[in-house]
Design a protein around this motif. Sequence first.
Motif, short mmCIF file in Angstrom:
data_model
loop_
_atom_site.label_atom_id
_atom_site.label_comp_id
_atom_site.label_asym_id
_atom_site.label_seq_id
_atom_site.Cartn_x
_atom_site.Cartn_y
_atom_site.Cartn_z
N ARG A 32 0.82 -1.22 0.00
CA ARG A 32 0.00 0.00 0.00
C ARG A 32 0.85 1.27 0.00
O ARG A 32 0.51 2.25 -0.64
N TYR A 141 -5.21 7.49 -1.56
CA TYR A 141 -3.77 7.68 -1.42
C TYR A 141 -3.40 9.09 -0.90
O TYR A 141 -2.27 9.32 -0.48
N ILE A 148 -3.28 5.29 6.62
CA ILE A 148 -3.03 3.93 6.18
C ILE A 148 -2.85 3.02 7.40
O ILE A 148 -3.39 1.94 7.46
#
Length: 171
Positions: A32, A141, A148
Amino acid sequence: MSRLPLPIEPQACARDQAGEHQRLYALKRLPRRVQQVFLLNRLDQLDYATIAKRLDLPVLSIERNMHLALQAVQPGADANARVAGQWYVRLQSPDVTACERIDFRRWLDAAPEHLQAFHETELRWRSLLAPARALGLDGWYRQGRTAISLGGCSLAMGIGVAALMLLGFWA
């Protein structure tokens, strides 16, 4: 008199779409953090220094992530393609030195295969725009480093709460 554009071959379109799908799949398989760095650079056009500051990471880490993203879409690349990818990423870094630029020029001039590999790397980079748009469609993102990390934590907490509720229900 203007010329009419040549018709696009259906087979060429099918190959392009298949290649785009493969590149998207390769990007989705990356960690990720690598995806996030790649998308911040490719979609938001942020430079490495800005990404490093935003994510509180060293610039060298950003370079490594970008190289991983570039290499993921060309598995089994030969040595020239790997080196070309390293140069492509390094030359975008704010930390690149004049000596490194000279070394790059020497490498590029050393063999026609080097120039070809670098050109193919540039083309591969351009081919990543559509898969990047698909990967970053919802803008996930753009969230910071904690978003995250908290995502996984929130999931674990949710599972824990659900387990406690089940235990409480059965007790």
